[in-house]
Scaffold this active site. Structure first.
Site, short mmCIF file in Angstrom:
data_model
loop_
_atom_site.label_atom_id
_atom_site.label_comp_id
_atom_site.label_asym_id
_atom_site.label_seq_id
_atom_site.Cartn_x
_atom_site.Cartn_y
_atom_site.Cartn_z
N TYR A 76 -23.81 -51.51 -13.87
CA TYR A 76 -24.06 -51.54 -15.31
C TYR A 76 -23.89 -52.96 -15.84
O TYR A 76 -23.27 -53.81 -15.20
CB TYR A 76 -23.13 -50.58 -16.06
N LYS B 251 -59.33 -70.10 -24.31
CA LYS B 251 -60.49 -69.86 -25.17
C LYS B 251 -61.77 -69.78 -24.33
O LYS B 251 -62.59 -68.88 -24.50
CB LYS B 251 -60.61 -70.97 -26.21
N SER C 206 -15.39 -55.68 -13.07
CA SER C 206 -16.32 -56.14 -14.09
C SER C 206 -16.28 -57.66 -14.13
O SER C 206 -15.22 -58.26 -14.27
CB SER C 206 -15.94 -55.58 -15.46
N ARG D 294 -64.94 -77.78 -29.12
CA ARG D 294 -63.58 -77.30 -29.40
C ARG D 294 -62.69 -77.42 -28.18
O ARG D 294 -63.15 -77.25 -27.05
CB ARG D 294 -63.60 -75.84 -29.85
N GLY E 154 -16.48 -61.00 -15.79
CA GLY E 154 -16.43 -61.64 -17.11
C GLY E 154 -17.16 -62.96 -17.03
O GLY E 154 -16.55 -63.99 -16.73
N THR E 155 -18.45 -62.94 -17.25
CA THR E 155 -19.28 -64.09 -16.90
C THR E 155 -19.04 -65.30 -17.80
O THR E 155 -19.31 -66.44 -17.39
CB THR E 155 -20.77 -63.73 -16.93
N GLU F 21 -13.09 -62.95 -13.34
CA GLU F 21 -13.45 -64.08 -14.20
C GLU F 21 -12.84 -65.39 -13.70
O GLU F 21 -13.04 -66.43 -14.31
CB GLU F 21 -12.99 -63.81 -15.63
N ARG G 200 -58.42 -63.88 -28.45
CA ARG G 200 -57.20 -64.15 -27.69
C ARG G 200 -56.19 -63.07 -28.03
O ARG G 200 -56.34 -62.36 -29.04
CB ARG G 200 -56.63 -65.53 -28.03
N ARG H 247 -9.90 -53.25 -22.02
CA ARG H 247 -9.24 -54.41 -21.43
C ARG H 247 -7.89 -54.62 -22.11
O ARG H 247 -7.81 -54.73 -23.34
CB ARG H 247 -10.09 -55.66 -21.58
N MET I 36 -54.91 -79.37 -31.33
CA MET I 36 -55.91 -80.31 -30.81
C MET I 36 -57.17 -80.23 -31.67
O MET I 36 -57.23 -79.48 -32.64
CB MET I 36 -56.18 -80.02 -29.33
N HIS J 54 -16.45 -68.45 -29.85
CA HIS J 54 -15.79 -67.27 -30.42
C HIS J 54 -16.60 -66.69 -31.57
O HIS J 54 -16.84 -65.49 -31.65
CB HIS J 54 -14.37 -67.65 -30.89
N GLY K 117 -54.19 -75.07 -33.43
CA GLY K 117 -54.17 -76.14 -34.40
C GLY K 117 -53.66 -77.47 -33.90
O GLY K 117 -53.60 -78.45 -34.66
N CYS L 52 -19.83 -57.98 -18.07
CA CYS L 52 -19.61 -57.74 -19.50
C CYS L 52 -19.46 -59.02 -20.31
O CYS L 52 -18.94 -58.99 -21.41
CB CYS L 52 -18.40 -56.84 -19.72
#
Length: 903
Positions: free
Chosen positions: A872, A34, A785, A109, A787-788, A766, A363, A641, A120, A479, A118, A852
């Site tokens: 990708y 501010k 690929s 202020r 599989g994280t 994976e 702001r 897959r 303080m 899942h 809002g 993926c």
């Protein structure tokens, strides 16, 4: 920036208008958002009441050693010097009785470096005393204004500095309105306001003593500044910071500003405006004002504000544009200047005093995701910013909010529970607790919400049928969450207090019990569970978002593909800009109600010949499904897959479930339950699944490859350009992949002949061992690929379905920086991915790399994976737009910021 106090000691006060704050995070850290913006507005010549800022340095120093009487001597000295300068700028005196002019009053202020609206404290009209009220009335010629200012000061000072309960003041005001037969405080005349002020004084004296309100305005100011400093550690501010992850160490600045009076009469007003509609982004002044009022009245709810612009006014409303056309015209000029200066939509507070416009604050405007996108795109067209800035400006995390149905704003509803907002969107339907009931009721024309303890693969049919999914357990990558996002279904998981009695057909959430068939609503964007039917509005993708994403695509170097398991998902993904399918999970094809009994019979078969014959019966349906996917993704890659989960997931576990499919499968309930027991595993995540299954039961993989090849030929015959790729899951070592590839290639040659080589064969990384062995795997893989989800589980030893029991506590206590299933772990998982990529590149392999898992749709995770060398990422269809924007932003990360308009 020039100090307002000249001293060799640490500088704590800064006058408005000195220096430059635009875009300067250092200034915002020092002066708060501010204060920095007020300095900037004054610097560029806008009508800002003069004032000064007390820095966050002063707040931190005060927090370390609070001064009971207010401020330490050095800060008090600097404040007095700053007030002397303020008197010179305004031509008014602070707390001087013999002066015949209007006394100088100030507002005090807060203003943190990061906006905390809002949270303080604020005190207005500071500087008045019992002795100066009449001098103010005489000098201003407005007795009512003087008494109104005095009663407002008493209430704010009493509440903020002296901690008098606000209800005490509210009760007095309510009694005064009742006595005088008026509805609002504005209708009270000068005499009534004087009586209110005297009652306020008496209440403060009773609570705090007769001398509680200082007669010395400088003592008032010192105590008010200290109270604002103290409010930084007040409960509301601490809770807000914890929720938004704001550091406790920032501190707040304090803004001391000469008062202007929106409550000075009928030609005065106070208001709040957005320079563009914060809901839609339309370029029109959007906001509210109150005539003859101070700013607190606009937001208090005690009076009904009126619209700023006539275009937004409803019947019977009087806009500022109509009431004060000259002030409105000045406001339009300010909007134009401020937007061109900040190059962004602003949220502003203003005051009109006797027809003269004053700006009190600006702001960056908080707005909906839809407005954010439209404003960015429109400002490119207006020449305020360039395309790169538009891409940088929009938060990818918010894009999902635009692509799902939502509940109608303003709809009244009763929240009966809350859980994890696992998949965005809003859905209403009848409660069902089994997938069979879900399908049956949908066939009858009903909408349903599938409510389960958690979902498993067998629930997929019910999830397909349901409008939304609610579970008692499961995290953000459980899942239920993963599949629901992939299908675009709203989902709330880990709902607190949710208990399901399947036998009784009841669902209990906290104190509320519902029966199967009762209506319920879930909000997957907020995690709320709502009683009854709540109206929804459908999702739309508008032209502004399309244009922004097209700009991101033009600069990005990383493709975005989608996870889709059927033609419907493929078409939706392509419509949202996916450049192919990075993951098609074939197991979901077997759970369709008409296919599952035959697949169960296949699992129970006693020979490979019988197994192959049974699977051949599924060929027409599955070949058609795959063909439709290839046509939907005409000319783009579709990575399929092969079967990943263990076989027990396809088998019913209870007699009732087995009985429901036994007749269709042509086997007995006992045979199904025996097979279920035979295939059960103590740790199925590490058991007979993925490529391991193909070694034990090769016919399933063989038939899947045949379906892919035949679907490819059918799609070609239909005039499409199918580009399938086959992915082998859960590989550990090169020998597994070599054997699997040889078998896949043999089937492809049988079905496709010379075209077999056009189908790429790769694997999913994976398992940590696969990452370590990636260099050896490269000899047998055309692509990889990551599989994280599973890679995170197996690297960190965490179950994504069970870890929510303790992961929130780990994050809360700093044991982990974040949930590793939401934001990928950068200390263990990402380095493992980088190691795998280096091993592959060291073999001179040109293999393509993708990711993926669910992390591939998370902007923070995509950024963390950028140095892995991915080609990708592939995510749920609804996350594709956000991922497209993310990869565009990453491509711009090393480019200089360019803005179209010079300062």
């Amino acid at each position: 920036m020039t100090p307002s106090a000249t001293t060799t000691t640490q500088q704590f006060t800064y006058a408005f208008g000195d220096g430059r704050a635009d875009g300067d995070t250092t200034m915002k850290a020092l002066l708060g958002g501010k204060g920095a913006d007020l300095c900037e507005l004054a610097r560029i010549g806008l009508p800002v009441p003069p004032g000064f800022v007390i820095s966050t340095d002063a707040c931190r120093a005060w927090q370390e050693q609070p001064v009971e009487s207010g401020l330490d001597p050095e800060l008090q000295r600097q404040v007095r010097v700053a007030m002397d300068e303020l008197e010179q700028r305004t031509g008014r005196r602070f707390g001087v009785l013999e002066d015949t002019g209007i006394p100088l009053l100030v507002s005090v202020r807060s203003g943190a470096p990061i906006s905390m609206p809002g949270m303080m404290d604020t005190i207005l009209n500071l500087g008045l005393t019992r002795d100066t009220v009449m001098a103010f009335a005489q000098a201003s010629g407005n007795e009512r204004l003087a008494w109104d200012a005095w009663r407002r000061f008493l209430q704010m000072y009493g509440s903020v500095v002296l901690a008098v309960d606000d209800h005490v003041f509210d009760a007095i005001l309510t009694a005064a309105r009742t006595e005088h037969g008026v509805v609002t405080d504005t209708e009270l005349d000068a005499a009534a306001l004087r009586d209110v002020a005297e009652a306020f004084e008496a209440a403060i004296a009773e609570a705090c003593g007769a001398e509680a309100i200082p007669a010395d305005p400088f003592e008032q100011l010192a105590r008010a500044i200290a109270a604002v400093f103290a409010s930084w550690n007040g409960e509301p501010a601490r809770v807000y910071r914890a929720h938004y992850g704001i550091s406790d160490d920032l501190g707040t600045a304090v803004n001391v500003q000469a008062m202007v009076y929106g409550n000075a009469g009928d030609t005065s007003a106070s208001g709040v405006l957005f320079t563009r509609d914060p809901a839609t982004g339309v370029r029109i002044p959007y906001g509210e004002y109150l005539a003859n009022a101070q700013g607190e009245d606009v937001v208090s709810g005690m009076r009904t504000p009126q619209p700023i612009a006539q275009a937004t006014a409803l019947d019977g409303q009087l806009s500022l544009e109509q009431l004060m056309p000259t002030a409105y015209a000045s406001l339009l000029d300010v909007i134009e200047l401020v937007e061109r200066h900040y190059r962004d939509s602003q949220d502003m507070e203003f005051c009109v005093e006797d027809g003269t416009l004053w700006m009190l604050q600006t702001r960056r405007a908080k707005r909906t995701a839809a407005a954010d996108v439209r404003i960015a795109v429109d400002m490119v067209e207006e020449g305020l910013i360039d395309r790169a800035e538009a891409i940088r400006r929009v938060d990818p995390d918010r894009i999902g909010d635009l692509l799902v149905p939502s509940f109608e704003r303003g709809t009244e509803h009763v929240a009966i529970g809350r859980g994890l907002a696992a998949s965005p969107g809003a859905a209403t339907g009848q409660v069902v607790v089994t997938w069979q009931d879900a399908e049956a009721r949908v066939r009858e024309g009903h909408s349903v919400i599938l409510v389960r303890p958690e979902t498993v693969a067998a629930d997929i049919a019910g999830m397909v049928a349901a409008a939304g999914v609610l579970t008692a357990r499961g995290g953000a990558t459980s899942h239920a969450a993963v599949v629901a996002r992939g299908m675009g279904r709203p989902c709330v998981t880990a709902c607190a207090g949710l208990h399901i009695d399947e036998a009784a057909g009841t669902v209990t959430i906290g104190a509320t019990t519902l029966r199967v068939g009762d209506p319920i609503s879930i909000d997957g964007t907020t995690g709320e569970v709502l009683l009854g039917t709540v109206p929804t509005r459908p999702a739309t993708v508008d032209g502004w978002l399309e244009r922004l994403l097209d700009w991101a695509d033009e600069v990005s170097t990383l493709q975005v593909r989608a996870n889709a398991d059927d033609a419907v998902g493929a078409r939706r993904a392509r419509a949202l800009g996916a450049r192919g399918i990075g993951l098609c999970r074939t197991e979901h094809m077997f759970f369709e109600a008409s296919r599952l009994p035959l697949f169960v019979r296949t699992i129970l078969s006693s020979s490979e010949t019988e197994e192959r014959d049974l699977l051949e019966q599924l060929s027409p349906q599955l070949e058609q499904e795959l063909e439709e996917m290839f046509v939907a993704m005409d000319g783009l890659p579709v990575t399929i897959r092969l079967l990943d989960p263990p076989l027990h997931e396809f088998l019913p576990e209870t007699a009732d479930e087995a009985r429901a499919i036994a007749a269709d499968a042509g086997v007995t309930v006992e045979e199904i339950l025996a097979a279920s027991a035979e295939h059960a595993e103590h740790n199925p995540m590490l058991g007979l699944r993925g490529v391991r299954l193909s070694m034990v039961a090769p016919v399933i993989y063989e038939m899947q490859v045949r379906w892919i090849a035949r679907a490819m030929l059918r799609a070609k015959a239909a005039g499409a350009d199918p580009r399938p790729a086959i992915m082998v899951p859960l590989v550990m070592v090169a020998e597994e992949l070599r054997v699997a590839r040889e078998r896949i290639s043999e089937v492809l040659r049988e079905e496709l002949g010379d075209d077999a080589s056009s189908v790429e064969i790769g694997t999913m990384l994976e398992v940590p061992a696969a990452c370590m062995n990636a260099g050896d795997l490269a000899a047998h893989a055309d692509f990889f690929s990551f599989g994280t989800n599973d890679l995170t589980q197996l690297t960190m030893g965490l179950s994504r379905d069970d870890a929510e029991r303790f992961l929130p506590g780990y994050v809360e206590h700093g044991l982990l920086p974040s949930d590793p299933f939401v934001h990928i772990d950068e200390r263990a998982v990402v380095p493992l991915m980088e190691l795998a990529a280096r091993h592959v590149r060291a073999t001179a392999s040109t293999a393509e790399f993708g990711a993926c898992g669910e992390h591939a749709g998370d902007p923070a995770s995509i950024a963390a994976m950028r140095d892995v060398g991915l080609d990708y990422v592939s995510c749920s269809p609804l996350r594709v737009p956000g991922a497209r924007l993310t990869v565009g932003r990453l491509a711009l990360a090393d480019l200089p910021v360019h803005r179209a308009v010079d300062d």
